[in-house]
Design a protein around this motif. Sequence first.
Motif, mmCIF file in Angstrom:
data_model
loop_
_atom_site.group_PDB
_atom_site.id
_atom_site.type_symbol
_atom_site.label_atom_id
_atom_site.label_comp_id
_atom_site.label_asym_id
_atom_site.label_seq_id
_atom_site.Cartn_x
_atom_site.Cartn_y
_atom_site.Cartn_z
ATOM 1 N N GLY A 77 -59.080 45.352 -2.130
ATOM 2 C CA GLY A 77 -58.110 45.037 -1.094
ATOM 3 C C GLY A 77 -57.298 43.815 -1.507
ATOM 4 O O GLY A 77 -57.583 43.186 -2.531
ATOM 5 N N PRO A 78 -56.292 43.454 -0.724
ATOM 6 C CA PRO A 78 -55.426 42.342 -1.096
ATOM 7 C C PRO A 78 -56.158 41.017 -1.334
ATOM 8 O O PRO A 78 -55.935 40.363 -2.350
ATOM 9 N N LEU A 79 -57.034 40.618 -0.414
ATOM 10 C CA LEU A 79 -57.764 39.359 -0.611
ATOM 11 C C LEU A 79 -58.704 39.437 -1.802
ATOM 12 O O LEU A 79 -58.870 38.455 -2.534
ATOM 13 N N ASP A 80 -59.316 40.592 -2.012
ATOM 14 C CA ASP A 80 -60.204 40.740 -3.164
ATOM 15 C C ASP A 80 -59.429 40.716 -4.475
ATOM 16 O O ASP A 80 -59.920 40.215 -5.486
ATOM 17 N N ALA A 81 -58.208 41.228 -4.462
ATOM 18 C CA ALA A 81 -57.368 41.156 -5.661
ATOM 19 C C ALA A 81 -57.017 39.700 -5.974
ATOM 20 O O ALA A 81 -57.041 39.279 -7.136
ATOM 21 N N LEU A 82 -56.735 38.920 -4.928
ATOM 22 C CA LEU A 82 -56.477 37.494 -5.153
ATOM 23 C C LEU A 82 -57.736 36.772 -5.607
ATOM 24 O O LEU A 82 -57.673 35.896 -6.469
ATOM 25 N N ALA A 83 -58.874 37.129 -5.052
ATOM 26 C CA ALA A 83 -60.135 36.523 -5.491
ATOM 27 C C ALA A 83 -60.367 36.823 -6.970
ATOM 28 O O ALA A 83 -60.807 35.955 -7.727
ATOM 29 N N HIS A 84 -60.058 38.031 -7.375
ATOM 30 C CA HIS A 84 -60.178 38.414 -8.784
ATOM 31 C C HIS A 84 -59.285 37.521 -9.639
ATOM 32 O O HIS A 84 -59.696 37.037 -10.705
ATOM 33 N N ALA A 85 -58.056 37.276 -9.183
ATOM 34 C CA ALA A 85 -57.123 36.417 -9.917
ATOM 35 C C ALA A 85 -57.628 34.981 -9.969
ATOM 36 O O ALA A 85 -57.537 34.320 -11.017
ATOM 37 N N LEU A 86 -58.169 34.489 -8.874
ATOM 38 C CA LEU A 86 -58.695 33.116 -8.852
ATOM 39 C C LEU A 86 -59.919 32.981 -9.758
ATOM 40 O O LEU A 86 -60.094 31.954 -10.418
ATOM 41 N N LEU A 134 -48.950 41.264 -5.462
ATOM 42 C CA LEU A 134 -49.624 42.117 -4.478
ATOM 43 C C LEU A 134 -48.741 43.297 -4.091
ATOM 44 O O LEU A 134 -49.219 44.429 -3.960
ATOM 45 N N ASN A 135 -47.464 43.037 -3.913
ATOM 46 C CA ASN A 135 -46.533 44.110 -3.550
ATOM 47 C C ASN A 135 -46.477 45.176 -4.639
ATOM 48 O O ASN A 135 -46.412 46.372 -4.341
ATOM 49 N N VAL A 146 -48.848 37.341 4.006
ATOM 50 C CA VAL A 146 -49.970 36.696 4.697
ATOM 51 C C VAL A 146 -51.125 36.464 3.718
ATOM 52 O O VAL A 146 -51.717 35.375 3.677
ATOM 53 N N THR A 147 -51.425 37.461 2.916
ATOM 54 C CA THR A 147 -52.515 37.344 1.945
ATOM 55 C C THR A 147 -52.225 36.235 0.941
ATOM 56 O O THR A 147 -53.123 35.449 0.605
ATOM 57 N N ALA A 148 -50.999 36.145 0.460
ATOM 58 C CA ALA A 148 -50.637 35.107 -0.503
ATOM 59 C C ALA A 148 -50.768 33.719 0.117
ATOM 60 O O ALA A 148 -51.236 32.778 -0.539
#
Length: 188
Positions: A77-86, A134-135, A146-148
């Motif tokens: 999901g979006p937050l998990d994709a950002l967590a992966h990036a972090l 994300l988009n 919002v996720t960003a």
Amino acid sequence: MARWQPDAPGRLAAAALDLFEEHGYENTTVIEIAERAGLTKSTFFRYFPDKREVLFGAGTITDLLIEGVASAPPTAGPLDALAHALDALGRTFFTADRREFSRRRQAVLNANTELREREALKRIDLTAAMVKALNRRGVPILTARVTAQLGALVWEIAYDQWIDTTGEDFGPLARRALADLRATGALC
């Protein structure tokens, strides 16, 4: 220091940080930074447009973030994709050997309004890059925005803890901040 040694941008950043600490940001010139790094003024400007940028890199973090979001599992999901990036940032950029430099850098930024403003603009740019990444994964634009924003908050919390800790890695700190954010969201 010989001019032919590798990592001119890193040497320039280290020299700038030392000089900013010793003499203050306002009292340090590009020529002094280049000389301290054992380089020329023209070499400085090959890597950085001005002395403000020397402590902000040349898009490295942005590129790593975009790549991290893109390489997240397709089912994330979006937050998990950002967590992966972090997590990726923690493994490749916010490493233990950079912690002391980052701590010193943040102290210099905190002491100078112009640098704090530049940092705020860089964070806006990073958030915009997260939105685009994300988009590209198919996340609707409002959800991506919002996720960003939430991702930027997680990053800020994790970064502040990372530079203030004696050894905890950035990735786990970001994951914990994300879990805290999710728990707080559930309470709202």
